[in-house]
Design a protein around this motif. Structure first.
Motif, PDB file in Angstrom:
ATOM      1  N   ALA A   2     -97.755  -3.070  33.262  1.00 34.95           N
ATOM      2  CA  ALA A   2     -98.318  -4.216  33.962  1.00 34.95           C
ATOM      3  C   ALA A   2     -97.867  -4.274  35.420  1.00 34.95           C
ATOM      4  CB  ALA A   2     -97.939  -5.488  33.250  1.00 34.95           C
ATOM      5  N   ILE A   3     -96.600  -3.858  35.658  1.00 35.26           N
ATOM      6  CA  ILE A   3     -96.174  -3.833  37.047  1.00 35.26           C
ATOM      7  C   ILE A   3     -96.656  -2.513  37.618  1.00 35.26           C
ATOM      8  CG2 ILE A   3     -94.224  -3.816  38.618  1.00 35.26           C
ATOM      9  CD1 ILE A   3     -92.673  -5.445  36.687  1.00 35.26           C
ATOM     10  N   THR A   4     -97.618  -2.578  38.507  1.00 36.80           N
ATOM     11  CA  THR A   4     -98.184  -1.335  39.029  1.00 36.80           C
ATOM     12  C   THR A   4     -97.917  -1.224  40.518  1.00 36.80           C
ATOM     13  OG1 THR A   4    -100.264  -2.476  39.178  1.00 36.80           O
ATOM     14  CG2 THR A   4     -99.952  -1.030  37.287  1.00 36.80           C
ATOM     15  N   SER A  13     -91.047  -9.127  46.935  1.00 36.72           N
ATOM     16  CA  SER A  13     -91.460  -8.959  45.548  1.00 36.72           C
ATOM     17  C   SER A  13     -90.278  -8.472  44.712  1.00 36.72           C
ATOM     18  CB  SER A  13     -92.651  -7.992  45.504  1.00 36.72           C
ATOM     19  OG  SER A  13     -93.085  -7.790  44.196  1.00 36.72           O
ATOM     20  N   VAL A  14     -90.573  -7.647  43.704  1.00 38.73           N
ATOM     21  CA  VAL A  14     -89.509  -7.207  42.794  1.00 38.73           C
ATOM     22  C   VAL A  14     -88.525  -6.265  43.507  1.00 38.73           C
ATOM     23  CG1 VAL A  14     -90.812  -5.278  41.834  1.00 38.73           C
ATOM     24  CG2 VAL A  14     -89.133  -6.414  40.424  1.00 38.73           C
ATOM     25  N   GLY A  15     -88.960  -5.654  44.609  1.00 40.71           N
ATOM     26  CA  GLY A  15     -88.050  -4.793  45.378  1.00 40.71           C
ATOM     27  C   GLY A  15     -86.834  -5.558  45.872  1.00 40.71           C
ATOM     28  N   ALA A  16     -87.021  -6.825  46.197  1.00 36.93           N
ATOM     29  CA  ALA A  16     -85.920  -7.642  46.723  1.00 36.93           C
ATOM     30  C   ALA A  16     -84.828  -7.875  45.689  1.00 36.93           C
ATOM     31  CB  ALA A  16     -86.466  -8.976  47.229  1.00 36.93           C
ATOM     32  N   GLY A  20     -80.524  -8.358  45.874  1.00 33.12           N
ATOM     33  CA  GLY A  20     -79.683  -9.344  45.181  1.00 33.12           C
ATOM     34  C   GLY A  20     -78.526  -8.649  44.475  1.00 33.12           C
ATOM     35  N   VAL A  21     -78.828  -7.536  43.823  1.00 36.18           N
ATOM     36  CA  VAL A  21     -77.795  -6.794  43.103  1.00 36.18           C
ATOM     37  C   VAL A  21     -76.802  -6.186  44.083  1.00 36.18           C
ATOM     38  CG1 VAL A  21     -77.387  -4.928  41.455  1.00 36.18           C
ATOM     39  CG2 VAL A  21     -79.479  -6.244  41.306  1.00 36.18           C
ATOM     40  N   VAL A  22     -77.324  -5.678  45.196  1.00 38.76           N
ATOM     41  CA  VAL A  22     -76.437  -5.031  46.164  1.00 38.76           C
ATOM     42  C   VAL A  22     -75.548  -6.078  46.844  1.00 38.76           C
ATOM     43  CG1 VAL A  22     -77.574  -4.881  48.431  1.00 38.76           C
ATOM     44  CG2 VAL A  22     -76.563  -2.855  47.436  1.00 38.76           C
ATOM     45  N   ALA A  97     -85.677   3.210  38.320  1.00 41.12           N
ATOM     46  CA  ALA A  97     -85.664   1.980  39.118  1.00 41.12           C
ATOM     47  C   ALA A  97     -84.297   1.832  39.783  1.00 41.12           C
ATOM     48  CB  ALA A  97     -86.011   0.772  38.258  1.00 41.12           C
ATOM     49  N   ALA A  98     -83.927   2.869  40.536  1.00 39.32           N
ATOM     50  CA  ALA A  98     -82.562   2.983  41.079  1.00 39.32           C
ATOM     51  C   ALA A  98     -82.251   1.931  42.131  1.00 39.32           C
ATOM     52  CB  ALA A  98     -82.378   4.375  41.678  1.00 39.32           C
ATOM     53  N   GLY A  99     -83.265   1.434  42.818  1.00 45.40           N
ATOM     54  CA  GLY A  99     -83.002   0.447  43.863  1.00 45.40           C
ATOM     55  C   GLY A  99     -81.981   0.988  44.850  1.00 45.40           C
ATOM     56  N   LEU A 100     -80.951   0.195  45.131  1.00 46.68           N
ATOM     57  CA  LEU A 100     -79.953   0.566  46.137  1.00 46.68           C
ATOM     58  C   LEU A 100     -78.651   1.009  45.484  1.00 46.68           C
ATOM     59  CD1 LEU A 100     -80.880  -2.256  48.649  1.00 46.68           C
ATOM     60  CD2 LEU A 100     -81.687   0.116  48.577  1.00 46.68           C
ATOM     61  N   ILE A 118     -85.608   7.363  40.674  1.00 52.26           N
ATOM     62  CA  ILE A 118     -87.010   6.916  40.659  1.00 52.26           C
ATOM     63  C   ILE A 118     -87.076   5.456  41.085  1.00 52.26           C
ATOM     64  CG2 ILE A 118     -89.033   6.509  39.195  1.00 52.26           C
ATOM     65  CD1 ILE A 118     -88.092   8.782  37.400  1.00 52.26           C
ATOM     66  N   ASP A 119     -87.952   5.175  42.027  1.00 48.67           N
ATOM     67  CA  ASP A 119     -88.251   3.781  42.408  1.00 48.67           C
ATOM     68  C   ASP A 119     -89.494   3.813  43.282  1.00 48.67           C
ATOM     69  OD1 ASP A 119     -88.023   0.932  43.364  1.00 48.67           O
ATOM     70  OD2 ASP A 119     -86.016   1.078  42.517  1.00 48.67           O
ATOM     71  N   GLN A 120     -89.891   2.660  43.727  1.00 53.93           N
ATOM     72  CA  GLN A 120     -91.044   2.534  44.612  1.00 53.93           C
ATOM     73  C   GLN A 120     -90.817   3.282  45.924  1.00 53.93           C
ATOM     74  OE1 GLN A 120     -93.977   0.864  44.987  1.00 53.93           O
ATOM     75  NE2 GLN A 120     -94.107   0.237  42.852  1.00 53.93           N
ATOM     76  N   PRO A 121     -91.871   3.902  46.472  1.00 51.39           N
ATOM     77  CA  PRO A 121     -91.718   4.653  47.730  1.00 51.39           C
ATOM     78  C   PRO A 121     -91.049   3.841  48.849  1.00 51.39           C
ATOM     79  CG  PRO A 121     -93.893   5.034  46.803  1.00 51.39           C
ATOM     80  CD  PRO A 121     -93.233   4.019  45.916  1.00 51.39           C
ATOM     81  N   ALA A 177     -85.300  -5.847  31.951  1.00 47.26           N
ATOM     82  CA  ALA A 177     -85.527  -7.281  32.158  1.00 47.26           C
ATOM     83  C   ALA A 177     -86.641  -7.540  33.173  1.00 47.26           C
ATOM     84  CB  ALA A 177     -84.231  -7.950  32.610  1.00 47.26           C
ATOM     85  N   HIS A 178     -86.941  -6.520  33.996  1.00 42.59           N
ATOM     86  CA  HIS A 178     -87.977  -6.696  35.021  1.00 42.59           C
ATOM     87  C   HIS A 178     -89.327  -6.134  34.588  1.00 42.59           C
ATOM     88  CE1 HIS A 178     -85.311  -8.236  38.123  1.00 42.59           C
ATOM     89  NE2 HIS A 178     -84.417  -7.406  37.627  1.00 42.59           N
ATOM     90  N   LEU A 179     -89.364  -5.492  33.434  1.00 39.70           N
ATOM     91  CA  LEU A 179     -90.632  -4.940  32.949  1.00 39.70           C
ATOM     92  C   LEU A 179     -91.174  -5.810  31.826  1.00 39.70           C
ATOM     93  CD1 LEU A 179     -89.925  -1.101  32.635  1.00 39.70           C
ATOM     94  CD2 LEU A 179     -91.206  -2.272  34.427  1.00 39.70           C
TER      95      LEU A 179
HETATM   96  C1  LIG Z   1     -82.798  -5.428  39.847  1.00 41.77           C
HETATM   97  S1  LIG Z   1     -83.201  -3.993  40.791  1.00 41.77           S
HETATM   98  C2  LIG Z   1     -82.067  -2.889  40.023  1.00 41.77           C
HETATM   99  C3  LIG Z   1     -81.785  -1.708  40.862  1.00 41.77           C
HETATM  100  C4  LIG Z   1     -80.642  -0.829  40.375  1.00 41.77           C
HETATM  101  N1  LIG Z   1     -80.890  -0.314  39.042  1.00 41.77           N
HETATM  102  C5  LIG Z   1     -79.345  -1.570  40.444  1.00 41.77           C
HETATM  103  O1  LIG Z   1     -78.837  -2.000  39.415  1.00 41.77           O
HETATM  104  O2  LIG Z   1     -78.839  -1.739  41.552  1.00 41.77           O
HETATM  105  C6  LIG Z   1     -84.765  -3.516  40.117  1.00 41.77           C
HETATM  106  C7  LIG Z   1     -85.355  -2.274  40.779  1.00 41.77           C
HETATM  107  O3  LIG Z   1     -86.422  -1.864  39.961  1.00 41.77           O
HETATM  108  C8  LIG Z   1     -87.463  -1.372  40.787  1.00 41.77           C
HETATM  109  N2  LIG Z   1     -88.675  -1.464  39.992  1.00 41.77           N
HETATM  110  C9  LIG Z   1     -89.111  -2.524  39.253  1.00 41.77           C
HETATM  111  N3  LIG Z   1     -90.281  -2.241  38.662  1.00 41.77           N
HETATM  112  C10 LIG Z   1     -90.585  -0.963  39.010  1.00 41.77           C
HETATM  113  C11 LIG Z   1     -91.689  -0.105  38.735  1.00 41.77           C
HETATM  114  N4  LIG Z   1     -92.695  -0.510  37.992  1.00 41.77           N
HETATM  115  N5  LIG Z   1     -91.686   1.132  39.268  1.00 41.77           N
HETATM  116  C12 LIG Z   1     -90.662   1.548  40.050  1.00 41.77           C
HETATM  117  N6  LIG Z   1     -89.589   0.777  40.359  1.00 41.77           N
HETATM  118  C13 LIG Z   1     -89.560  -0.458  39.860  1.00 41.77           C
HETATM  119  C14 LIG Z   1     -87.441  -2.294  41.996  1.00 41.77           C
HETATM  120  O4  LIG Z   1     -88.067  -1.717  43.144  1.00 41.77           O
HETATM  121  C15 LIG Z   1     -85.934  -2.479  42.170  1.00 41.77           C
HETATM  122  O5  LIG Z   1     -85.397  -1.516  43.054  1.00 41.77           O
END
Ligand SMILES: C[S@@+](CC[C@H](N)C(=O)[O-])C[C@H]1O[C@@H](n2cnc3c(N)ncnc32)[C@H](O)[C@@H]1O
Length: 259
Positions: A2-4, A13-16, A20-22, A97-100, A118-121, A177-179
């Motif tokens: 669903a999250i595309t 959006s969800v990138g932010a 928060g985690v960082v 969904a590595a984020g930062l 893996i994460d958004q470009p 939790a985000h999916l």
């Molecule tokens: C809460 S952060 C967690 C990041 C990292 N795992 C951490 O603990 O620091 C969620 C991350 O999931 C990525 N994300 C969420 N849904 C995604 C999707 N459908 N495809 C790729 N990345 C996704 C977001 O861009 C964000 O960086």
């Protein structure tokens, strides 16, 4: 899923959520008795602020602060998972969904380790730019796989060099939790298909969703679960006596594929 791919940036959006985690990791890094060090966290916050990012509203900050002990324990647990995986000869790491997440820079990796993130470009581009501007060097071979988890990320991962005949160590931290719950099984199925025997996976498993322990056990994984409260207790961040808000209802699963 669903999250595309709507191409969110790290500040929106969800990138932010990655910021928060960082923010939590930056606080832990300068606390009196930190569970880990993460000098990169503040770099990301500074770079985001330079782009106009501001701390989330007060009520959200209060929420983030209230789970500081949980967040620090979680980071420490995943750190230990990767160190143990390396010590057991696993040379491929995949952080979904590595984020930062700055583990590629701050953990002591064994030689020959390759880390795929893996994460958004846009999120990964921000990360790469910030680390480059700060002359940061990863401690292992580091490969970004910029793709939405709703797309064919297994293909993107293989194209980036991932070898599914060799074991890997996977991490799902702050992801499920985000999916949408309906997408959990698909994500796990894809990981299963890419996991050679002896692969390992570390999962932060929220209460909502499929029973991940059963799912993995039925498919040949040996799973060791730990509750969030027990984990926080182990690391001296309390747990059982804390308010419900400070101890999210989650389990930490350390699993190894045995057949
Ligand atoms: C809460 S952060 C967690 C990041 C990292 N795992 C951490 O603990 O620091 C969620 C991350 O999931 C990525 N994300 C969420 N849904 C995604 C999707 N459908 N495809 C790729 N990345 C996704 C977001 O861009 C964000 O960086």
């Amino acid at each position: 899923m669903a999250i595309t791919d709507d191409g969110w940036d790290v500040t929106e959006s969800v990138g932010a959520t990655a910021l928060g985690v960082v923010w939590s990791r930056a606080q832990e890094n300068v606390s009196q008795c930190p569970l880990f060090t993460d000098p990169y966290a503040q770099m990301f916050l500074d770079a985001a602020a330079a782009r106009g990012w501001q701390l989330p509203p007060a009520d959200m900050m209060e929420q983030i602060r209230s789970i500081a002990g949980y967040a620090a324990s979680r980071t420490k647990w995943f750190d230990e998972f990767f160190i143990a995986a390396g010590a057991n000869g696993i040379e491929q790491v995949v952080i979904l969904a590595a984020g930062l997440d700055a583990r590629a820079w701050r953990l002591p990796w064994v030689d020959e380790t390759v880390i795929y993130e893996i994460d958004q470009p846009n999120v990964l581009a921000f990360k790469a730019e910030t680390l480059r501007d700060n002359d940061a060097r990863p401690g292992a071979r580091y490969v970004q796989v910029a793709v939405d988890l709703g797309q064919d990320w297994p293909k993107a991962l293989r194209d980036a060099g991932f070898d599914d005949t060799e074991p890997a160590a996977w991490a799902l931290e702050g992801v499920l939790a985000h999916l949408p719950v309906d997408d959990h099984a698909l994500l796990l199925e894809r990981i299963q298909e890419l996991s050679a025997d002896s692969s390992r996976i570390a999962i932060e498993s929220p209460e909502a969703g499929i029973d991940v322990v059963d799912w993995l056990t039925e498919r040949g994984w040996e799973v060791a679960p730990t509750t969030a409260a027990d984990l926080m207790d182990r690391y001296g961040r309390c747990g059982p006596d804390e308010s419900d808000a400070a101890v999210p209802r989650a389990e930490f699963l350390d699993a190894r594929r045995i057949c």
